[in-house]
Scaffold this motif. Structure first.
Motif, PDB file in Angstrom:
ATOM      1  N   ILE A 226       0.599  -1.455   0.115  1.00 55.78           N
ATOM      2  CA  ILE A 226      -0.114  -0.188  -0.007  1.00 55.78           C
ATOM      3  C   ILE A 226       1.018   1.046   0.418  1.00 55.78           C
ATOM      4  O   ILE A 226       0.908   2.816  -0.550  1.00 55.78           O
ATOM      5  CB  ILE A 226      -0.995  -0.197   1.044  1.00 55.78           C
ATOM      6  N   ALA A 227       1.594   1.244   1.013  1.00 59.00           N
ATOM      7  CA  ALA A 227       2.689   2.511   1.164  1.00 59.00           C
ATOM      8  C   ALA A 227       2.811   2.382  -0.255  1.00 59.00           C
ATOM      9  O   ALA A 227       3.643   3.875  -0.595  1.00 59.00           O
ATOM     10  CB  ALA A 227       3.599   2.545   2.659  1.00 59.00           C
ATOM     11  N   VAL A 228       3.988   2.052  -1.244  1.00 53.09           N
ATOM     12  CA  VAL A 228       4.468   1.671  -2.094  1.00 53.09           C
ATOM     13  C   VAL A 228       3.930   2.154  -3.462  1.00 53.09           C
ATOM     14  O   VAL A 228       3.702   3.595  -4.312  1.00 53.09           O
ATOM     15  CB  VAL A 228       5.771   1.029  -2.916  1.00 53.09           C
ATOM     16  N   VAL A 229       2.154   2.118  -3.329  1.00 49.88           N
ATOM     17  CA  VAL A 229       1.474   2.139  -4.628  1.00 49.88           C
ATOM     18  C   VAL A 229       1.055   3.596  -4.130  1.00 49.88           C
ATOM     19  O   VAL A 229       0.915   4.633  -5.331  1.00 49.88           O
ATOM     20  CB  VAL A 229       0.639   1.414  -4.791  1.00 49.88           C
ATOM     21  N   GLU A 230       0.771   3.893  -3.014  1.00 54.28           N
ATOM     22  CA  GLU A 230      -0.379   4.975  -2.605  1.00 54.28           C
ATOM     23  C   GLU A 230       0.914   6.001  -3.082  1.00 54.28           C
ATOM     24  O   GLU A 230       0.963   7.377  -3.235  1.00 54.28           O
ATOM     25  CB  GLU A 230      -0.969   5.084  -1.385  1.00 54.28           C
ATOM     26  N   GLU A 231       2.051   5.823  -2.844  1.00 55.77           N
ATOM     27  CA  GLU A 231       3.250   7.212  -2.698  1.00 55.77           C
ATOM     28  C   GLU A 231       3.717   7.637  -4.287  1.00 55.77           C
ATOM     29  O   GLU A 231       3.970   8.843  -4.593  1.00 55.77           O
ATOM     30  CB  GLU A 231       4.342   7.025  -1.815  1.00 55.77           C
ATOM     31  N   LEU A 232       3.270   6.474  -5.253  1.00 57.64           N
ATOM     32  CA  LEU A 232       4.287   6.542  -6.596  1.00 57.64           C
ATOM     33  C   LEU A 232       2.738   7.153  -7.105  1.00 57.64           C
ATOM     34  O   LEU A 232       3.247   8.085  -7.796  1.00 57.64           O
ATOM     35  CB  LEU A 232       4.301   5.266  -7.574  1.00 57.64           C
TER      36      LEU A 232
ATOM     37  N   ARG B 181       2.715  11.331  -4.900  1.00 59.15           N
ATOM     38  CA  ARG B 181       4.071  11.776  -4.570  1.00 59.15           C
ATOM     39  C   ARG B 181       4.821  12.019  -6.202  1.00 59.15           C
ATOM     40  O   ARG B 181       5.337  12.745  -6.118  1.00 59.15           O
ATOM     41  CB  ARG B 181       4.896  11.632  -3.202  1.00 59.15           C
ATOM     42  N   GLY B 182       4.801  10.571  -6.530  1.00 55.83           N
ATOM     43  CA  GLY B 182       5.398  10.186  -7.652  1.00 55.83           C
ATOM     44  C   GLY B 182       4.806  10.572  -9.239  1.00 55.83           C
ATOM     45  O   GLY B 182       5.291  11.068  -9.488  1.00 55.83           O
ATOM     46  N   VAL B 183       3.544  10.589  -8.936  1.00 51.63           N
ATOM     47  CA  VAL B 183       2.687  10.927 -10.268  1.00 51.63           C
ATOM     48  C   VAL B 183       2.186  12.427  -9.699  1.00 51.63           C
ATOM     49  O   VAL B 183       2.599  12.953 -10.644  1.00 51.63           O
ATOM     50  CB  VAL B 183       1.780   9.850 -10.991  1.00 51.63           C
ATOM     51  N   VAL B 184       1.133  12.632  -9.212  1.00 48.19           N
ATOM     52  CA  VAL B 184       0.333  13.528  -8.652  1.00 48.19           C
ATOM     53  C   VAL B 184       0.824  15.241  -8.077  1.00 48.19           C
ATOM     54  O   VAL B 184       0.887  15.603  -8.380  1.00 48.19           O
ATOM     55  CB  VAL B 184      -0.805  13.672  -7.738  1.00 48.19           C
TER      56      VAL B 184
ATOM     57  N   GLY C 207      -1.456  13.773   3.565  1.00 48.29           N
ATOM     58  CA  GLY C 207      -1.471  14.608   2.195  1.00 48.29           C
ATOM     59  C   GLY C 207      -0.177  16.019   2.609  1.00 48.29           C
ATOM     60  O   GLY C 207       0.394  15.826   1.412  1.00 48.29           O
ATOM     61  N   LEU C 208      -0.285  16.442   3.434  1.00 45.79           N
ATOM     62  CA  LEU C 208       0.500  17.506   3.569  1.00 45.79           C
ATOM     63  C   LEU C 208       1.982  17.159   4.334  1.00 45.79           C
ATOM     64  O   LEU C 208       3.268  17.573   3.512  1.00 45.79           O
ATOM     65  CB  LEU C 208       0.312  18.646   4.124  1.00 45.79           C
ATOM     66  N   MET C 209       2.097  16.390   4.742  1.00 50.17           N
ATOM     67  CA  MET C 209       3.325  15.484   5.547  1.00 50.17           C
ATOM     68  C   MET C 209       4.224  14.587   4.017  1.00 50.17           C
ATOM     69  O   MET C 209       5.382  15.458   4.194  1.00 50.17           O
ATOM     70  CB  MET C 209       2.818  14.685   6.781  1.00 50.17           C
ATOM     71  N   LEU C 210       3.274  13.518   3.427  1.00 53.68           N
ATOM     72  CA  LEU C 210       3.937  12.997   2.887  1.00 53.68           C
ATOM     73  C   LEU C 210       4.297  14.324   1.582  1.00 53.68           C
ATOM     74  O   LEU C 210       5.745  13.982   0.895  1.00 53.68           O
ATOM     75  CB  LEU C 210       3.261  12.107   2.583  1.00 53.68           C
ATOM     76  N   GLY C 211       3.554  15.135   1.193  1.00 59.09           N
ATOM     77  CA  GLY C 211       3.820  15.719   0.093  1.00 59.09           C
ATOM     78  C   GLY C 211       5.304  16.715   0.472  1.00 59.09           C
ATOM     79  O   GLY C 211       6.726  17.092   0.005  1.00 59.09           O
ATOM     80  N   ALA C 212       5.753  16.818   1.614  1.00 60.78           N
ATOM     81  CA  ALA C 212       6.947  17.904   2.242  1.00 60.78           C
ATOM     82  C   ALA C 212       7.516  17.047   2.389  1.00 60.78           C
ATOM     83  O   ALA C 212       8.806  17.874   2.233  1.00 60.78           O
ATOM     84  CB  ALA C 212       6.365  18.794   4.027  1.00 60.78           C
ATOM     85  N   ALA C 213       7.832  15.832   2.555  1.00 62.37           N
ATOM     86  CA  ALA C 213       8.735  15.387   2.738  1.00 62.37           C
ATOM     87  C   ALA C 213       9.207  14.599   1.176  1.00 62.37           C
ATOM     88  O   ALA C 213      11.080  14.976   1.207  1.00 62.37           O
ATOM     89  CB  ALA C 213       8.373  14.282   3.077  1.00 62.37           C
ATOM     90  N   TYR C 214       8.662  14.527   0.654  1.00 59.70           N
ATOM     91  CA  TYR C 214       8.896  14.688  -1.434  1.00 59.70           C
ATOM     92  C   TYR C 214      10.081  16.024  -1.483  1.00 59.70           C
ATOM     93  O   TYR C 214      10.429  16.002  -2.259  1.00 59.70           O
ATOM     94  CB  TYR C 214       8.238  14.402  -1.818  1.00 59.70           C
ATOM     95  N   ALA C 215       9.276  17.565  -1.151  1.00 58.53           N
ATOM     96  CA  ALA C 215       9.850  18.223  -1.365  1.00 58.53           C
ATOM     97  C   ALA C 215      11.166  18.451  -1.090  1.00 58.53           C
ATOM     98  O   ALA C 215      11.925  19.036  -1.525  1.00 58.53           O
ATOM     99  CB  ALA C 215       8.916  19.449  -1.092  1.00 58.53           C
ATOM    100  N   ALA C 216      11.304  18.029   0.470  1.00 51.75           N
ATOM    101  CA  ALA C 216      12.319  18.554   1.056  1.00 51.75           C
ATOM    102  C   ALA C 216      13.944  17.101  -0.060  1.00 51.75           C
ATOM    103  O   ALA C 216      14.872  17.805   0.243  1.00 51.75           O
ATOM    104  CB  ALA C 216      12.235  18.243   2.547  1.00 51.75           C
TER     105      ALA C 216
ATOM    106  N   TRP D 171      12.061   7.415  -1.194  1.00 49.52           N
ATOM    107  CA  TRP D 171      11.639   6.752  -0.175  1.00 49.52           C
ATOM    108  C   TRP D 171      12.170   7.274   0.782  1.00 49.52           C
ATOM    109  O   TRP D 171      11.161   6.384   1.971  1.00 49.52           O
ATOM    110  CB  TRP D 171      13.495   6.371  -0.589  1.00 49.52           C
ATOM    111  N   LEU D 172      11.944   8.605   1.015  1.00 50.78           N
ATOM    112  CA  LEU D 172      11.516   9.140   2.456  1.00 50.78           C
ATOM    113  C   LEU D 172      10.045   8.903   2.270  1.00 50.78           C
ATOM    114  O   LEU D 172       9.261   8.028   3.629  1.00 50.78           O
ATOM    115  CB  LEU D 172      11.803  10.331   2.455  1.00 50.78           C
ATOM    116  N   PRO D 173       9.257  10.280   1.300  1.00 51.97           N
ATOM    117  CA  PRO D 173       7.712   9.708   2.352  1.00 51.97           C
ATOM    118  C   PRO D 173       7.148   7.463   1.341  1.00 51.97           C
ATOM    119  O   PRO D 173       6.029   7.897   2.603  1.00 51.97           O
ATOM    120  CB  PRO D 173       7.260   9.971   0.766  1.00 51.97           C
ATOM    121  N   ILE D 174       7.855   7.134   1.287  1.00 52.25           N
ATOM    122  CA  ILE D 174       7.239   5.970   0.789  1.00 52.25           C
ATOM    123  C   ILE D 174       7.547   4.690   2.611  1.00 52.25           C
ATOM    124  O   ILE D 174       6.518   4.216   2.609  1.00 52.25           O
ATOM    125  CB  ILE D 174       7.967   4.820   0.143  1.00 52.25           C
ATOM    126  N   GLY D 175       8.981   5.188   3.387  1.00 54.93           N
ATOM    127  CA  GLY D 175       8.940   4.636   4.682  1.00 54.93           C
ATOM    128  C   GLY D 175       8.165   5.633   5.064  1.00 54.93           C
ATOM    129  O   GLY D 175       7.831   4.698   6.289  1.00 54.93           O
TER     130      GLY D 175
END
Length: 307
Positions: free
Chosen positions: A146-152, A155-158, A202-211, A216-220
């Motif tokens: 779930i974590a990998v699919v949803e983050e891809l 965060r990876g696409v949208v 949503g904001l935390m995971l997006g911010a993790a990717y931006a940083a 890998w960081l938002p997936i973890g």
């Protein structure tokens, strides 16, 4: 290893190679790539859900299904990005996988443990029954997929492609709201719960990717939070009442503002407050690293490669 197996390994390694290559076709604008990749990952999500359904509550099958989902989704994402965007995929650079996943998992585990501790101090959390190691293993496999699919997807696409159109703030808002809306389909979903997910996760995971500019960081982070929630402490995840039991069987009682009610602790005010801390840290880090983009910068950048 057979010749076919060796060829498969080389093909997979090629998908994640960071070696620059010469583009062979014109790259479509982000607005055109976005719906194509979203549809592709909706299909991947359906396949992953089917594998989870077959695995059921069996720990071994759940681990196999989780591993297959991770491999499938990562490979599809990398191949699609290389084909559609004509570039390597630095957001999935294997060199950063270990540190990104480690930091993310520990942050996710820690954030949820602080949230649950606050709920428990208010008398809102308890346990009943014994301990189920098999249940924890089942949830482990499920949450990895779930974590990998949803983050891809989110965060990876949208996030990444919306950022090319609207800048970082727009990407945070759009990806966060869509991520929250996704959880409205769960059996015990509420509008407040979905909004809380949009704000805290949503904001935390997006911010993790931006940083980090790595997935890998938002997936973890996503995995660590979800596994702590259901795999360790045994409480409802995002209103999904059909999840298998984890290591413990958690029981929530008390005001919904504190416990989250039937949606689970993610609808608690404590979850929103706790998750705001890493969100701010990630955004400040992204700012220091020059990774926050305005809408004007996004428009003028054309089709950038993640930094």
């Amino acid at each position: 290893m057979s010749l076919r197996d060796a060829q498969a390994v080389r093909w997979v390694k090629g998908r994640f190679s960071q070696t620059p290559f010469e583009p062979t076709r014109r790259v479509w604008p982000a607005g055109a790539r976005l719906p194509l990749l979203v549809v592709l990952f909706v299909l991947v999500t359906g396949v992953a859900a089917g594998m989870r359904g077959v695995a059921g509550d069996n720990p071994v099958l759940s681990l196999v299904a989780g591993a297959a989902t991770v491999l499938l989704s990562l490979t599809v994402y990398a191949a699609a990005v290389r084909f559609l965007e004509q570039r390597p995929v630095p957001e999935l650079d294997p060199a950063g996988a270990r540190s990104g996943l480690r930091t993310g998992v520990l942050t996710g585990l820690g954030a949820f443990m602080v949230t649950l501790a606050a709920i428990a101090l208010c008398g809102g959390y308890g346990t009943k029954g014994g301990v189920s190691v098999g249940g924890a293993v089942t949830v482990l496999g499920m949450m990895a997929g779930i974590a990998v699919v949803e983050e891809l997807l989110f965060r990876g696409v949208v996030f990444r492609l919306v950022e090319d159109l609207l800048g970082t703030r727009g990407a945070l808002a759009v990806s966060g709201l869509l991520f929250g809306a996704l959880h409205l389909v769960n059996s015990g979903a509420t509008v407040w719960g979905a909004l809380a997910i949009a704000i805290e996760a949503g904001l935390m995971l997006g911010a993790a990717y931006a940083a980090a500019r790595t997935l890998w960081l938002p997936i973890g982070l996503h995995f660590g939070w979800n596994f702590a929630l259901s795999g360790i402490f045994g409480v409802t995840v995002s209103g999904n009442e059909d999840m298998p039991a984890g290591l413990l069987h958690g029981v929530l009682s008390g005001p919904e503002a504190i416990t989250g009610g039937g949606f689970g602790p993610e609808a608690s005010v404590f979850a929103i407050v706790v998750c705001a801390v890493p969100t701010v840290v990630f955004l400040r880090t992204a700012g220091r690293r020059g990774r926050l983009r305005t809408r004007r910068q996004a428009r003028s950048a054309g089709t950038p490669t993640p930094s």
